[in-house]
Write a protein that holds these residues in place. Structure first.
Motif, mmCIF file in Angstrom:
data_model
loop_
_atom_site.group_PDB
_atom_site.id
_atom_site.type_symbol
_atom_site.label_atom_id
_atom_site.label_comp_id
_atom_site.label_asym_id
_atom_site.label_seq_id
_atom_site.Cartn_x
_atom_site.Cartn_y
_atom_site.Cartn_z
ATOM 1 N N SER A 140 1.058 -1.087 0.099
ATOM 2 C CA SER A 140 0.021 -0.010 -0.187
ATOM 3 C C SER A 140 0.794 1.355 -0.101
ATOM 4 O O SER A 140 1.668 1.284 0.913
ATOM 5 C CB SER A 140 -0.956 0.064 1.206
ATOM 6 O OG SER A 140 -1.458 1.331 1.404
ATOM 7 N N MET A 141 0.719 2.152 -1.079
ATOM 8 C CA MET A 141 1.463 3.225 -0.865
ATOM 9 C C MET A 141 1.061 4.288 0.097
ATOM 10 O O MET A 141 1.909 5.074 0.617
ATOM 11 C CB MET A 141 1.355 4.082 -2.341
ATOM 12 C CG MET A 141 2.083 3.309 -3.735
ATOM 13 S SD MET A 141 3.845 2.674 -3.301
ATOM 14 C CE MET A 141 4.540 4.515 -3.624
ATOM 15 N N LEU A 142 -0.362 4.305 0.459
ATOM 16 C CA LEU A 142 -0.775 4.973 1.618
ATOM 17 C C LEU A 142 0.215 4.755 2.895
ATOM 18 O O LEU A 142 0.656 5.467 3.471
ATOM 19 C CB LEU A 142 -2.302 4.640 1.943
ATOM 20 C CG LEU A 142 -2.839 5.438 3.151
ATOM 21 C CD1 LEU A 142 -2.855 7.032 3.043
ATOM 22 C CD2 LEU A 142 -4.144 4.849 3.513
ATOM 23 N N VAL A 143 -0.009 3.519 3.001
ATOM 24 C CA VAL A 143 1.005 3.091 4.412
ATOM 25 C C VAL A 143 2.306 3.259 4.325
ATOM 26 O O VAL A 143 3.083 3.709 5.203
ATOM 27 C CB VAL A 143 0.893 1.694 4.524
ATOM 28 C CG1 VAL A 143 1.796 0.968 5.597
ATOM 29 C CG2 VAL A 143 -0.597 1.180 4.913
ATOM 30 N N ALA A 144 2.907 3.094 3.137
ATOM 31 C CA ALA A 144 4.465 3.092 2.820
ATOM 32 C C ALA A 144 4.836 4.604 3.159
ATOM 33 O O ALA A 144 5.912 5.149 3.727
ATOM 34 C CB ALA A 144 5.030 2.723 1.364
ATOM 35 N N ALA A 145 4.036 5.538 2.448
ATOM 36 C CA ALA A 145 4.363 6.954 2.505
ATOM 37 C C ALA A 145 3.901 7.715 3.998
ATOM 38 O O ALA A 145 4.763 8.563 4.385
ATOM 39 C CB ALA A 145 3.386 7.696 1.244
ATOM 40 N N THR A 146 3.123 7.035 4.674
ATOM 41 C CA THR A 146 2.501 7.628 5.874
ATOM 42 C C THR A 146 3.549 7.057 7.033
ATOM 43 O O THR A 146 4.102 7.916 7.934
ATOM 44 C CB THR A 146 1.121 7.026 6.265
ATOM 45 O OG1 THR A 146 0.374 7.650 5.295
ATOM 46 C CG2 THR A 146 0.652 7.588 7.860
ATOM 47 N N VAL A 147 4.014 5.679 7.050
ATOM 48 C CA VAL A 147 4.737 5.193 8.231
ATOM 49 C C VAL A 147 5.986 4.682 7.783
ATOM 50 O O VAL A 147 6.670 4.041 8.686
ATOM 51 C CB VAL A 147 3.654 4.358 9.261
ATOM 52 C CG1 VAL A 147 2.589 4.902 9.657
ATOM 53 C CG2 VAL A 147 3.394 2.921 8.356
ATOM 54 N N GLY A 148 6.375 4.466 6.459
ATOM 55 C CA GLY A 148 7.578 4.095 6.027
ATOM 56 C C GLY A 148 8.635 4.783 6.861
ATOM 57 O O GLY A 148 9.524 3.837 7.619
ATOM 58 N N PRO A 149 9.146 5.780 7.096
ATOM 59 C CA PRO A 149 9.877 6.541 7.939
ATOM 60 C C PRO A 149 9.680 6.314 9.593
ATOM 61 O O PRO A 149 10.865 6.454 10.243
ATOM 62 C CB PRO A 149 9.952 7.985 7.645
ATOM 63 C CG PRO A 149 9.132 8.064 6.480
ATOM 64 C CD PRO A 149 8.328 6.933 6.387
ATOM 65 N N LEU A 150 8.964 5.347 9.789
ATOM 66 C CA LEU A 150 8.723 5.344 11.222
ATOM 67 C C LEU A 150 8.829 3.567 11.653
ATOM 68 O O LEU A 150 8.828 3.154 12.554
ATOM 69 C CB LEU A 150 7.273 5.475 11.725
ATOM 70 C CG LEU A 150 6.993 7.049 11.728
ATOM 71 C CD1 LEU A 150 5.440 7.069 11.861
ATOM 72 C CD2 LEU A 150 7.955 7.951 12.498
ATOM 73 N N ILE A 151 9.228 2.882 10.472
ATOM 74 C CA ILE A 151 9.314 1.373 10.411
ATOM 75 C C ILE A 151 10.700 1.037 10.690
ATOM 76 O O ILE A 151 11.770 1.420 10.058
ATOM 77 C CB ILE A 151 8.848 0.625 9.367
ATOM 78 C CG1 ILE A 151 7.433 1.083 8.912
ATOM 79 C CG2 ILE A 151 9.484 -0.756 9.359
ATOM 80 C CD1 ILE A 151 6.771 0.470 7.810
ATOM 81 N N GLU A 152 11.124 0.489 11.996
ATOM 82 C CA GLU A 152 12.272 0.255 12.279
ATOM 83 C C GLU A 152 13.206 -0.712 11.359
ATOM 84 O O GLU A 152 14.448 -0.301 11.002
ATOM 85 C CB GLU A 152 12.356 -0.225 13.893
ATOM 86 C CG GLU A 152 13.934 -0.329 14.349
ATOM 87 C CD GLU A 152 14.231 0.897 15.053
ATOM 88 O OE1 GLU A 152 15.157 1.105 15.469
ATOM 89 O OE2 GLU A 152 13.340 1.769 15.329
ATOM 90 N N ALA A 153 12.446 -1.777 10.864
ATOM 91 C CA ALA A 153 13.152 -2.767 10.317
ATOM 92 C C ALA A 153 12.144 -3.640 9.761
ATOM 93 O O ALA A 153 10.959 -3.781 9.994
ATOM 94 C CB ALA A 153 14.140 -3.725 11.016
ATOM 95 N N VAL A 154 12.243 -4.513 8.522
ATOM 96 C CA VAL A 154 11.790 -5.399 8.025
ATOM 97 C C VAL A 154 12.449 -6.582 8.024
ATOM 98 O O VAL A 154 13.675 -6.627 7.659
ATOM 99 C CB VAL A 154 11.131 -4.910 6.483
ATOM 100 C CG1 VAL A 154 10.387 -6.201 5.912
ATOM 101 C CG2 VAL A 154 10.494 -3.806 6.464
ATOM 102 N N VAL A 155 11.582 -7.778 8.611
ATOM 103 C CA VAL A 155 12.580 -9.252 8.800
ATOM 104 C C VAL A 155 11.641 -9.988 7.618
ATOM 105 O O VAL A 155 10.506 -10.000 7.903
ATOM 106 C CB VAL A 155 12.246 -9.724 10.165
ATOM 107 C CG1 VAL A 155 13.102 -10.971 10.442
ATOM 108 C CG2 VAL A 155 13.238 -8.569 11.077
ATOM 109 N N THR A 156 12.570 -10.697 6.857
ATOM 110 C CA THR A 156 12.128 -11.647 6.076
ATOM 111 C C THR A 156 12.187 -13.172 6.580
ATOM 112 O O THR A 156 13.309 -13.387 7.048
ATOM 113 C CB THR A 156 12.534 -11.582 4.585
ATOM 114 O OG1 THR A 156 14.049 -11.816 4.650
ATOM 115 C CG2 THR A 156 12.062 -10.149 3.878
ATOM 116 N N VAL A 157 11.140 -13.890 6.419
ATOM 117 C CA VAL A 157 11.366 -15.273 6.934
ATOM 118 C C VAL A 157 10.868 -16.200 5.984
ATOM 119 O O VAL A 157 9.917 -15.942 5.095
ATOM 120 C CB VAL A 157 10.463 -15.462 8.491
ATOM 121 C CG1 VAL A 157 10.916 -14.440 9.272
ATOM 122 C CG2 VAL A 157 9.191 -15.108 7.916
ATOM 123 N N THR A 158 11.251 -17.460 6.063
ATOM 124 C CA THR A 158 10.872 -18.613 5.311
ATOM 125 C C THR A 158 9.663 -19.354 5.582
ATOM 126 O O THR A 158 9.220 -19.137 6.663
ATOM 127 C CB THR A 158 12.140 -19.755 5.189
ATOM 128 O OG1 THR A 158 12.295 -20.261 6.417
ATOM 129 C CG2 THR A 158 13.170 -19.086 4.849
#
Length: 426
Positions: free
Chosen positions: A342-360
C-alpha cells in the motif's frame, strides 16, 4: 521510457539488497528511519484522528454487544499474554528480554486482526448511511442499527472488498450482521475454506485467476461508480487504516495494567506480520503517536513476498512490486502473499518502521508447531511470522533491555484439518 527514467528506475531497484532478490531471509534496517518527534507532526493524520476512531468504536459498543454473544462489553480486543521464561528464551535467546503476545489470532467475532480494520470500516459506512437516510440520530443508541427497519434499508446496499480471506471475512461478518449484501473478490491463492466460510454467511464470492493485487483492482473497478455500494479498499482506505490505529490504545492500557514501561532505556519492540500493510501500518501509526521512539515497529514478511521492504528500499516515486526483482510471491502464508505494498501505508509510516525481517515458510511452520506444543497457541502460518523475526532482529541490532510484543494475526477459526496439515509441515 526515457534514458533518464530508466536510469532512475535502475537506481531505485539497485537499492534492494541482493539477499532480498535471492529470496534469502534476513533483516533490513531502515536507512530512512526518522525520529518520531520530527516526522509525526508532518503526517496527514494526528492523535486526534485516532482518538476519534477510538470514540467511534465506543459508540458502537451497544450494537456489537447486542449482535455478538462473545462480546460482553462490545469491545473487540485480545489479551496481552506473557510467555513463560523457557518459551521466551527459545524465541529471544537468554538475554533478549521478556516476550509477550498480543493475541489477535483469537480476536472475538472473526478470529483475526482484520476485524480491527474491516469491522471498523463497515461500522463507519453504516453510521454515515444511517445518519444520511435519517435512520439514525446522533443522540440514539447505536444498537438501533440492528432494528428491522434499518436492516431492510441496508439490504439495498452492497459492501464489497478484495481479499485473500481474513479481511473479506471480517468485512463480510459485520456487513451481513447489519443486513448489507456482501461481495468478496478473492485471489487464486486464497484458501478454499476461507471462500466457503464467506459463502456460509451469505456473501457472494468472486474468484480471480490473478493474485491479491489483481483481485483488489478488479473489485475496485467493478464498484467505483455504484452509488448503492461501498468498496473497502485495503490499499488506500483511511477508515480501515484508522480502525487499526486505534488498537494502540488497547495495547497501552494493557501495558499499564502489566506495569510495563516503554522509554529510551526500555524500548518496546513490536513485531507485525505484513501483507499489503494496512494492519501493521495502522498499528504503527497509533503506537508512534502514543509512544514515540520508545516503540520500535518491526514488520515481518515472507521471503517470496517482501512487498513493503521492496517498496521502502526502492523509494516512493512509484509503486514497485516483488515480481520486478524476480520473486514469485508464492508463500504458504496466504495472508501475506501480496506483491505490491500500500502506497498510503508506505508514505505515511515508512520512515517510522524500524526494520523489516524476512522469513521462510519453513520457519513459519516450525513456529506454528512449536507454539502449539508450548504454550498452546493455535496460529495460522502468517500469524507465526513475528516469532521467527525476534532473534534475527536482536542479532542484527544488539538490542537488550527490551520488551518484545509479537502481534499474532489469525488462527482461531482455522479448520482442524488445515491446522493439522500445518503442524505436519512443522
Amino acid at each position: 521510457m526515457s534514458m533518464a527514467a530508466e536510469t532512475s528506475l535502475a537506481r531505485s531497484l539497485d537499492a534492494i539488497p541482493a539477499s532480498v532478490r535471492e529470496g534469502r531471509p534476513g533483516v533490513w534496517l531502515n536507512p530512512d528511519l526518522r525520529p518520531a518527534a520530527e516526522f509525526v507532526p508532518t503526517l496527514a493524520f494526528s492523535l486526534a484522528d485516532v482518538e476519534a476512531a477510538e470514540a467511534r468504536w465506543r459508540r458502537f459498543d451497544p450494537l456489537l454487544r447486542y449482535l455478538f454473544d462473545d462480546l460482553e462489553t462490545g469491545r473487540i480486543d485480545s489479551v496481552l499474554m506473557p510467555l513463560a521464561d523457557h518459551v521466551t528464551r527459545s524465541i529471544a535467546g537468554p538475554k533478549g528480554g521478556a516476550v509477550w503476545v498480543k493475541a489477535d489470532h483469537d480476536l472475538p467475532v472473526t478470529g483475526c486482526i482484520k476485524a480491527r480494520g474491516g469491522v471498523y470500516e463497515v461500522l463507519v459506512h453504516a453510521e454515515r448511511l444511517g445518519l444520511e437516510k435519517g435512520l439514525l440520530r446522533p443522540e440514539d443508541s447505536y444498537a438501533r442499527l440492528a432494528e428491522a427497519e434499518v436492516r431492510d434499508a441496508f439490504a439495498a446496499h452492497t459492501v464489497a472488498v478484495g481479499s485473500t480471506g481474513n479481511l473479506g471475512f471480517s468485512v463480510g461478518v459485520m456487513a451481513r450482521a447489519l443486513g448489507f449484501s456482501v461481495e468478496v473478490h478473492m485471489s487464486h491463492d486464497a484458501k478454499a475454506w476461507k471462500k466457503q466460510r464467506l459463502r456460509d454467511i451469505g456473501a457472494r464470492v468472486v474468484e480471480h485467476q490473478g493474485d491479491y493485487g489483481s483481485a483488489v483492482a478488479a473489485a475496485r473497478s467493478a464498484f467505483e461508480d455504484r452509488a448503492d455500494a461501498h468498496f473497502v479498499d485495503d490499499e488506500s482506505s483511511v477508515d480501515l487504516f484508522l480502525g487499526y490505529a486505534a488498537a494502540a490504545f488497547d495495547l497501552r492500557r494493557q501495558l499499564d495494567e502489566a506495569g510495563i514501561k516503554a522509554d529510551a532505556a526500555h524500548p518496546l519492540c513490536v513485531y507485525l506480520p505484513c501483507g499489503v500493510g494496512g494492519a501493521p501500518g495502522g498499528v504503527t501509526l497509533g503506537l508512534k503517536l502514543l509512544f514515540g521512539d520508545a516503540v520500535r515497529c518491526i514488520f515481518v514478511e515472507p521471503v517470496a513476498s517482501p512487498c513493503m521492504l521492496v517498496q521502502l528500499a526502492a523509494g516512493l516515486s512509484r509503486q514497485v512490486d516483488v515480481y520486478e526483482i524476480g520473486l514469485d510471491n508464492r508463500t504458504a502464508a496466504d495472508g501475506l502473499a501480496v506483491a505490491g505494498a500500500s502506497m498510503l501505508v508506505a508514505a505515511t509510516v515508512g520512515p517510522l518502521i524500524e526494520a523489516v525481517v524476512t522469513v521462510t515458510d519453513a520457519d513459519l511452520f516450525a513456529w506454528v508447531k512449536r507454539l502449539w506444543s508450548d504454550p498452546g497457541l493455535r496460529l495460522e502460518p502468517s500469524a507465526a511470522a513475528g516469532f521467527a523475526a525476534v532473534r534475527p532482529y536482536l542479532d542484527a541490532t544488539g538490542t537488550d533491555q527490551a520488551t518484545h510484543v509479537v502481534w499474532t494475526t489469525g488462527g482461531a477459526l482455522l479448520p482442524e484439518a488445515e491446522f493439522q496439515a500445518a503442524l505436519a509441515r512443522g
